[in-house]
Write a protein that holds these residues in place. Structure first.
Motif, mmCIF file in Angstrom:
data_model
loop_
_atom_site.group_PDB
_atom_site.id
_atom_site.type_symbol
_atom_site.label_atom_id
_atom_site.label_comp_id
_atom_site.label_asym_id
_atom_site.label_seq_id
_atom_site.Cartn_x
_atom_site.Cartn_y
_atom_site.Cartn_z
ATOM 1 N N UNK A 1 0.835 -1.205 0.000
ATOM 2 C CA UNK A 1 0.000 0.000 0.000
ATOM 3 C C UNK A 1 0.868 1.253 0.000
ATOM 4 N N UNK A 2 1.913 1.262 0.820
ATOM 5 C CA UNK A 2 2.816 2.423 0.843
ATOM 6 C C UNK A 2 3.529 2.583 -0.500
ATOM 7 N N UNK A 3 3.953 1.478 -1.084
ATOM 8 C CA UNK A 3 4.608 1.530 -2.397
ATOM 9 C C UNK A 3 3.671 2.118 -3.443
ATOM 10 N N UNK A 4 2.420 1.630 -3.492
ATOM 11 C CA UNK A 4 1.491 2.122 -4.504
ATOM 12 C C UNK A 4 1.099 3.568 -4.261
ATOM 13 N N UNK A 5 1.041 4.006 -3.010
ATOM 14 C CA UNK A 5 0.769 5.417 -2.739
ATOM 15 C C UNK A 5 1.895 6.284 -3.281
ATOM 16 N N UNK A 6 3.134 5.893 -3.002
ATOM 17 C CA UNK A 6 4.266 6.685 -3.503
ATOM 18 C C UNK A 6 4.347 6.637 -5.026
ATOM 19 N N UNK A 7 4.057 5.497 -5.618
ATOM 20 C CA UNK A 7 4.090 5.383 -7.081
ATOM 21 C C UNK A 7 2.975 6.210 -7.716
ATOM 22 N N UNK A 8 1.808 6.195 -7.103
ATOM 23 C CA UNK A 8 0.693 6.978 -7.632
ATOM 24 C C UNK A 8 0.961 8.471 -7.575
ATOM 25 N N UNK A 9 1.553 8.926 -6.473
ATOM 26 C CA UNK A 9 1.883 10.347 -6.350
ATOM 27 C C UNK A 9 2.952 10.732 -7.375
ATOM 28 N N UNK A 10 3.980 9.906 -7.531
ATOM 29 C CA UNK A 10 5.027 10.199 -8.518
ATOM 30 C C UNK A 10 4.446 10.220 -9.936
ATOM 31 N N UNK A 11 3.599 9.273 -10.239
ATOM 32 C CA UNK A 11 2.991 9.215 -11.572
ATOM 33 C C UNK A 11 2.070 10.406 -11.801
ATOM 34 N N UNK A 12 1.317 10.807 -10.785
ATOM 35 C CA UNK A 12 0.437 11.970 -10.915
ATOM 36 C C UNK A 12 1.244 13.243 -11.133
ATOM 37 N N UNK A 13 2.363 13.370 -10.441
ATOM 38 C CA UNK A 13 3.215 14.551 -10.601
ATOM 39 C C UNK A 13 3.761 14.650 -12.025
ATOM 40 N N UNK A 14 4.242 13.528 -12.540
ATOM 41 C CA UNK A 14 4.782 13.516 -13.906
ATOM 42 C C UNK A 14 3.678 13.779 -14.923
ATOM 43 N N UNK A 15 2.520 13.202 -14.709
ATOM 44 C CA UNK A 15 1.402 13.409 -15.626
ATOM 45 C C UNK A 15 0.966 14.868 -15.605
ATOM 46 N N UNK A 16 0.951 15.469 -14.421
ATOM 47 C CA UNK A 16 0.599 16.887 -14.319
ATOM 48 C C UNK A 16 1.597 17.762 -15.066
ATOM 49 N N UNK A 17 2.868 17.406 -15.015
ATOM 50 C CA UNK A 17 3.884 18.173 -15.734
ATOM 51 C C UNK A 17 3.748 18.030 -17.241
ATOM 52 N N UNK A 18 3.272 16.895 -17.728
ATOM 53 C CA UNK A 18 3.115 16.659 -19.168
ATOM 54 C C UNK A 18 1.854 17.296 -19.734
ATOM 55 N N UNK A 19 1.054 17.899 -18.879
ATOM 56 C CA UNK A 19 -0.244 18.423 -19.291
ATOM 57 C C UNK A 19 -0.149 19.466 -20.401
ATOM 58 N N UNK A 20 0.871 20.287 -20.380
ATOM 59 C CA UNK A 20 0.927 21.422 -21.290
ATOM 60 C C UNK A 20 1.511 21.109 -22.663
ATOM 61 N N UNK A 21 2.123 19.970 -22.844
ATOM 62 C CA UNK A 21 2.696 19.674 -24.155
ATOM 63 C C UNK A 21 2.849 18.189 -24.356
ATOM 64 N N UNK A 22 3.120 17.831 -25.567
ATOM 65 C CA UNK A 22 3.360 16.427 -25.857
ATOM 66 C C UNK A 22 2.161 15.757 -26.500
ATOM 67 N N UNK A 23 2.283 14.465 -26.630
ATOM 68 C CA UNK A 23 1.264 13.654 -27.283
ATOM 69 C C UNK A 23 0.072 13.448 -26.358
ATOM 70 N N UNK A 24 -1.121 13.775 -26.839
ATOM 71 C CA UNK A 24 -2.335 13.657 -26.024
ATOM 72 C C UNK A 24 -2.662 12.193 -25.719
ATOM 73 N N UNK A 25 -2.293 11.283 -26.636
ATOM 74 C CA UNK A 25 -2.560 9.859 -26.419
ATOM 75 C C UNK A 25 -1.744 9.341 -25.232
ATOM 76 N N UNK A 26 -0.476 9.710 -25.158
ATOM 77 C CA UNK A 26 0.374 9.298 -24.030
ATOM 78 C C UNK A 26 -0.122 9.933 -22.743
ATOM 79 N N UNK A 27 -0.579 11.188 -22.841
ATOM 80 C CA UNK A 27 -1.126 11.873 -21.670
ATOM 81 C C UNK A 27 -2.339 11.127 -21.116
ATOM 82 N N UNK A 28 -3.228 10.670 -21.981
ATOM 83 C CA UNK A 28 -4.414 9.924 -21.546
ATOM 84 C C UNK A 28 -4.028 8.573 -20.948
ATOM 85 N N UNK A 29 -3.030 7.930 -21.526
ATOM 86 C CA UNK A 29 -2.555 6.656 -20.974
ATOM 87 C C UNK A 29 -1.962 6.876 -19.585
ATOM 88 N N UNK A 30 -1.223 7.969 -19.426
ATOM 89 C CA UNK A 30 -0.654 8.290 -18.109
ATOM 90 C C UNK A 30 -1.745 8.579 -17.083
#
Length: 153
Positions: free
Chosen positions: A96-125
């Protein structure tokens, strides 16, 4: 007179009994949602590599360990000792702790990709973030129910 199939207090399920007990019902959903995180992260471009490598490690590690843990319980190798109940609690707490940290890291990276890049990869993220938090909730619920079982053991 009907026979009951409930597990007695202080015993761990084995065989198909894991399909009928409260904390062990989460094994299959944990595998499904953890596998989805693994697949979705693996299908995107890894940029930046460090946080996504952590998400991949967490999803692969938890998928393999949960599968092995489920096999141990199905095969009955745990022999109903309190050590297995404690180990079940400890593993699911760690996952549970691992998935919480992974989810937060993934959300942070996805939030950073919001402004540019491929929309398909953004939706997958975004899907990977959602499934990562669903996996966290499943492991967290499993942890709570495993702690109750361990306490009553």
């Amino acid at each position: 007179m009907a026979a009951t199939t409930a597990q007695p207090m202080g015993s761990l399920p084995s065989g198909m009994g894991i399909c009928t007990t409260a904390p062990d019902l989460f094994y299959l959903p944990e595998l499904v949602f953890g596998g989805l995180v693994w697949i979705l992260v693996a299908s995107t471009h890894v940029d930046p590599p460090n946080p996504l490598a952590w998400v991949m490690f967490v999803s692969v590690f938890c998928f393999v360990m949960t599968f092995l843990w489920m096999i141990i319980f199905v095969s009955g190798c745990h022999k109903n000792s309190s050590g297995w109940a404690a180990a079940d609690y400890a593993y699911h707490c760690l996952a549970a702790m691992f998935y919480l940290s992974a989810g937060v890291a993934m959300a942070f990276i996805t939030f950073q990709k919001k402004t540019g890049g491929d929309i398909k990869i953004y939706k997958i993220d975004i899907a990977a973030v959602v499934f990562s938090f669903v996996a966290f909730i499943l492991y967290f619920l499993h942890t709570i129910l495993s702690s109750i079982r361990w306490k009553n053991f």
